[in-house]
Design an enzyme around this catalytic site. Sequence first.
Site, PDB file in Angstrom:
ATOM      1  N   ASP A  11      -6.104  -8.675  -0.261  1.00 33.84           N
ATOM      2  CA  ASP A  11      -6.021  -8.533   1.198  1.00 33.84           C
ATOM      3  C   ASP A  11      -6.439  -9.871   1.788  1.00 33.84           C
ATOM      4  O   ASP A  11      -7.574 -10.317   1.584  1.00 33.84           O
ATOM      5  CB  ASP A  11      -6.967  -7.426   1.687  1.00 33.84           C
ATOM      6  CG  ASP A  11      -6.487  -6.042   1.285  1.00 33.84           C
ATOM      7  OD1 ASP A  11      -5.269  -5.819   1.278  1.00 33.84           O
ATOM      8  OD2 ASP A  11      -7.335  -5.184   0.975  1.00 33.84           O
ATOM      9  N   ASP A 130       0.287   3.744   5.137  1.00 38.15           N
ATOM     10  CA  ASP A 130      -1.148   3.942   5.355  1.00 38.15           C
ATOM     11  C   ASP A 130      -1.317   5.342   5.926  1.00 38.15           C
ATOM     12  O   ASP A 130      -0.899   5.611   7.054  1.00 38.15           O
ATOM     13  CB  ASP A 130      -1.709   2.887   6.306  1.00 38.15           C
ATOM     14  CG  ASP A 130      -1.672   1.487   5.698  1.00 38.15           C
ATOM     15  OD1 ASP A 130      -1.683   1.394   4.457  1.00 38.15           O
ATOM     16  OD2 ASP A 130      -1.633   0.500   6.454  1.00 38.15           O
TER      17      ASP A 130
END
Length: 251
Positions: A11, A130
């Site tokens: 990330d 998500d």
Amino acid sequence: MLKKRIIPCLDIKDGQTVKGVNFVDIRNAGDPIELAKRYVKEGADELVFLDITATVDGRKTFAALVEQIAHEINIPFTVGGGISSIEDVNILLNAGADKVSINSAAVRTPSLVKEIADEFGSQFVVVAIDAGLVDNEWKVFIKGGREATELDVFEWAKKVEELGAGEILLTSMQNDGTKAGFAIDLTNKLSADLRIPVIASGGAGSSEHFKEVFEQTEATGALAASVFHFGEIPIPKLKAFLSNQNIDIRL
């Protein structure tokens, strides 16, 4: 039968690898290029790079950093963050990405999934979902988990499969960073519903959690970040453990 894949995730925020809990409380986790090189040596099957603030900041993914990482690795490399057009995909492909991951852009413009699949092939398109609970129902979130939509996770996954997505990267926001285990029920239902591969993400905290997700769902890959970045679960040890549990894994 596909061999199960172990996939570290970088990330990226401001050019550095970071990690949060439930998509917040972000902390630094090191240099992405050094981490990528380490994961190749350790035997990771693939690598995912997500520019986690590109969409929120209204900018494109750092193509130069993607190019630097791609130069150092020889495993499949998926890149996501800020992708909203075929041109963006072209740039990342030329920078060395093997696949692109889209989330917010797919929700805004579902036809983009088909465009990318038609132009480059389904195997190039990963749709990241998500998933967050809203009134006890799994809904799709966008903008790095900041914004809920009305989309049902399972219906959305079926739709993007029909549009040409080659793979789903499923992250449970409830489990993300908690190290309490993957969202088994969610992953099981979604992976059983689809014909395309599903990568489980969010919640890995032990080798046992990887065993659970591979034994109790049809996920073909399991993604994690901090447990790999900080050396809590060394990939060679994880793979040896899974192999000893008769899980089909590349050693």
